[in-house]
Every structure is written in C-alpha cells, then in structure tokens.
Design a protein around this motif. Structure first.
Motif, mmCIF file in Angstrom:
data_model
loop_
_atom_site.group_PDB
_atom_site.id
_atom_site.type_symbol
_atom_site.label_atom_id
_atom_site.label_comp_id
_atom_site.label_asym_id
_atom_site.label_seq_id
_atom_site.Cartn_x
_atom_site.Cartn_y
_atom_site.Cartn_z
ATOM 1 N N SER A 1 17.732 151.756 -62.181
ATOM 2 C CA SER A 1 17.646 153.316 -61.955
ATOM 3 C C SER A 1 16.263 153.952 -62.414
ATOM 4 C CB SER A 1 18.826 153.962 -62.388
ATOM 5 O OG SER A 1 20.003 153.472 -61.882
ATOM 6 N N PRO A 2 15.076 153.314 -62.082
ATOM 7 C CA PRO A 2 13.912 153.639 -62.640
ATOM 8 C C PRO A 2 13.573 155.087 -62.193
ATOM 9 C CG PRO A 2 13.387 152.269 -60.734
ATOM 10 C CD PRO A 2 14.851 152.247 -60.947
ATOM 11 N N ASP A 3 12.810 155.718 -63.080
ATOM 12 C CA ASP A 3 12.257 157.041 -62.729
ATOM 13 C C ASP A 3 10.805 156.834 -61.943
ATOM 14 O OD1 ASP A 3 13.929 159.178 -64.409
ATOM 15 O OD2 ASP A 3 13.804 157.394 -65.524
ATOM 16 N N LYS A 4 10.188 155.785 -62.160
ATOM 17 C CA LYS A 4 8.853 155.393 -61.549
ATOM 18 C C LYS A 4 8.679 153.884 -61.268
ATOM 19 C CE LYS A 4 3.928 156.261 -61.153
ATOM 20 N NZ LYS A 4 2.671 157.100 -61.837
ATOM 21 N N LEU A 5 8.114 153.744 -59.926
ATOM 22 C CA LEU A 5 8.155 152.273 -59.405
ATOM 23 C C LEU A 5 6.680 152.138 -58.978
ATOM 24 C CD1 LEU A 5 9.420 149.817 -58.128
ATOM 25 C CD2 LEU A 5 9.882 151.055 -56.057
ATOM 26 N N ILE A 6 6.009 151.041 -59.376
ATOM 27 C CA ILE A 6 4.835 150.651 -59.017
ATOM 28 C C ILE A 6 5.122 149.396 -58.337
ATOM 29 C CG2 ILE A 6 2.391 149.866 -59.543
ATOM 30 C CD1 ILE A 6 2.667 151.995 -61.938
ATOM 31 N N LEU A 7 4.550 149.138 -57.206
ATOM 32 C CA LEU A 7 4.651 147.936 -56.236
ATOM 33 C C LEU A 7 3.458 147.163 -56.278
ATOM 34 C CD1 LEU A 7 6.838 149.434 -53.342
ATOM 35 C CD2 LEU A 7 7.627 147.837 -55.020
ATOM 36 N N LEU A 8 3.237 146.060 -56.508
ATOM 37 C CA LEU A 8 2.190 144.955 -56.453
ATOM 38 C C LEU A 8 2.053 144.414 -55.073
ATOM 39 C CD1 LEU A 8 1.910 143.740 -59.886
ATOM 40 C CD2 LEU A 8 0.888 145.672 -59.268
ATOM 41 N N THR A 9 1.257 144.631 -54.255
ATOM 42 C CA THR A 9 1.059 143.779 -53.254
ATOM 43 C C THR A 9 -0.225 143.393 -52.469
ATOM 44 O OG1 THR A 9 2.163 143.619 -50.866
ATOM 45 C CG2 THR A 9 1.009 145.829 -51.414
ATOM 46 N N SER A 10 -0.429 142.599 -51.684
ATOM 47 C CA SER A 10 -1.577 142.221 -51.203
ATOM 48 C C SER A 10 -2.374 142.948 -50.187
ATOM 49 C CB SER A 10 -1.503 140.782 -50.378
ATOM 50 O OG SER A 10 -0.539 140.757 -49.134
ATOM 51 N N GLU A 11 -3.513 142.928 -49.665
ATOM 52 C CA GLU A 11 -4.042 143.919 -48.732
ATOM 53 C C GLU A 11 -3.264 143.629 -47.203
ATOM 54 O OE1 GLU A 11 -8.691 143.466 -49.756
ATOM 55 O OE2 GLU A 11 -7.674 141.582 -49.524
ATOM 56 N N LYS A 12 -2.875 142.558 -47.107
ATOM 57 C CA LYS A 12 -2.302 142.094 -45.714
ATOM 58 C C LYS A 12 -0.774 143.234 -45.759
ATOM 59 C CE LYS A 12 0.294 138.699 -43.090
ATOM 60 N NZ LYS A 12 0.764 137.286 -43.223
ATOM 61 N N PHE A 13 -0.171 143.458 -46.697
ATOM 62 C CA PHE A 13 1.140 144.371 -46.723
ATOM 63 C C PHE A 13 0.961 145.519 -47.311
ATOM 64 C CE2 PHE A 13 2.794 139.780 -46.670
ATOM 65 C CZ PHE A 13 3.206 139.769 -45.436
ATOM 66 N N ALA A 14 -0.341 146.196 -47.630
ATOM 67 C CA ALA A 14 -0.500 147.360 -48.092
ATOM 68 C C ALA A 14 0.088 148.589 -47.454
ATOM 69 C CB ALA A 14 -2.024 147.544 -48.554
ATOM 70 N N SER A 15 -0.385 148.714 -45.952
ATOM 71 C CA SER A 15 0.367 149.792 -45.277
ATOM 72 C C SER A 15 1.944 149.592 -45.205
ATOM 73 C CB SER A 15 -0.510 149.862 -43.992
ATOM 74 O OG SER A 15 -1.829 149.809 -43.873
#
Length: 244
Positions: free
Chosen positions: A25-39
């Motif tokens: 139940s986070p208050d903030k989420l940061i997602l790490l991804t590649s350029e391929k899946f950024a959008s």
C-alpha cells in the motif's frame, strides 16, 4: 510527505506490480523500465495511480543491452531511491520481479549500497489465486546482516533460540526485558524492527520476520560464528570453581 515508497522494475509483464501494491500500500511508486516499454509503462502507471490513490513516476533506463547497461540501471535505481528518501518516504523498498535478469541484478546492487530492502514477487501457477501475504519474498539487507553478524555470542544465541522456535510454529516472542538481561537495549530492538529483522507487536515484545529468521540462521551456521558460540556455551556450562 511520508508513507511507503516503492521502486519496481517492470518490462512486458505487470502482474507483480498489482501484488506489490496490494501488499505494501505505497504512497508513491517509481517504475524502472527500458526505452522499449516506457510509453506502455506510463499508461499503466496512470491507471495504477487512480486505482490505488498514489503518486508515481517512471524512470527510463537507456541502452539496456549496451556494455554500460549496469551503470544505467544502477544510476536510475539510485536516483529513484534518493528521490523517495528526499521526499521523506519511509520505508523505501525495491521490487526486482519485472524486467530482465540483469536489471534485477544491477538494481539489487544499488539497493544494497543504499541499504534499501529488496523483495521478489512469486508468480502464481496457472489459475492459482494471488495471495500477497504469501507471494512476497523479502531478501535480507546488508545493513540488517551487518547488525546481526556483529552481535556478541550470548545475544546471537538468544536470537537463534527465539527465531528457531518461531520457525517451528511456536508462539514465542522476544521481550525487551530478556534482551536487557544480556545487555541489549530496547532501542536496538527498535532499530532491528526498522530494518525489517523484527516486528514490534507490543510496547515491549518483538517477533522475528521471515527475513530476520533467515539472517539469524545464516549467521549461526557460519563456521566461524558457530565455533564462537560453541566455545561460549562450553564456558558458560563450566563449574564456577574453574575460574576461581
């Protein structure tokens, strides 16, 4: 700001994100991804922000398969952890289920350097129902292991005894008074709770987490530590007149 901050690696699959959000139940989420899946990841994040009422951002790893991939992965992981801490989120955890294996490896290295707990989400088999309480596996942190490994023999022996009984299913706790009897202040137990080795269940009682129990097991099975404990136990069992 405050509250829990999560950093998750993500690629094509996203099931692990839902499980992580349900469990922490986070208050903030940061997602790490590649350029391929950024959008695609940004679109998914917009949905999760509304569904789980949280803040969020996407950090894009450049040149994921280049010779400098480890640098780029660690750079973004450090940046995400630093951002959450700067914004006073606590705890800050890293999930390594999504993305590639080398994303998980490099991100884990960055998290260990940053003393951020790392976890993995088990993938359900077939039609198995997702159970966040059972599907999240937290890994031992370097900070927690260093604290345990440096304990004096009598403290490690007490911890191993309590953790061992908990592993067998016995309802046993470690009290602040028991710890104080061997010179461990309650503040240290509170610190172990902060680094997720223990859980504080009352004003003066604690239980070991699964991760904490694992660290204790590793520490007591280390050959050098085991020898120290054995020598200490023999000394304690010896008659008092031998030391007169």
């Amino acid at each position: 700001m405050g509250g829990t901050g999560l950093v998750l690696t993500i690629g094509e699959s996203s099931e692990h994100v839902n499980t992580s959000l349900q469990f922490y139940s986070p208050d903030k989420l940061i997602l790490l991804t590649s350029e391929k899946f950024a959008s695609k990841t940004r679109r998914r994040l917009s949905h999760w922000k509304k569904q789980f009422d949280l803040e969020g951002d996407v950090y894009v790893i450049e040149d994921l398969f280049s010779r400098d991939a480890a640098y780029h992965i660690m750079e973004q992981t450090f940046g995400a952890i630093h951002t959450l801490r700067h914004e006073e989120y606590d705890p800050v955890l890293l999930g390594i289920t999504g993305g590639t294996m080398h994303m998980a490896a490099a991100a884990t290295t960055a998290a260990n350097i940053s003393y951020a707990p790392v976890f993995y989400v088990k993938q359900p088999d077939g039609k198995q129902v997702v159970q966040p309480n059972k599907d999240i596996i937290e890994m031992p942190t370097l900070a927690a292991f260093n604290k345990i490994i440096a304990l004096p023999p009598e403290a490690l022996h007490l911890f191993a005894k309590v953790a061992g009984k908990q592993t067998k299913g016995e309802e046993i706790t470690l009290s602040a008074s028991d710890a104080k009897a061997i010179g461990i202040p309650q503040g240290f137990l509170d610190h172990l709770a902060d680094v997720r080795v223990m859980t504080k269940i009352s004003k003066s009682e604690y239980v070991f987490t699964n991760t904490g129990g694992l660290i204790i097991q590793i520490a007591t099975k280390n050959p050098n530590i085991a020898k120290t404990l054995e020598a200490e136990n023999k000394k304690n069992e010896a008659p008092d007149h031998l030391y007169a």
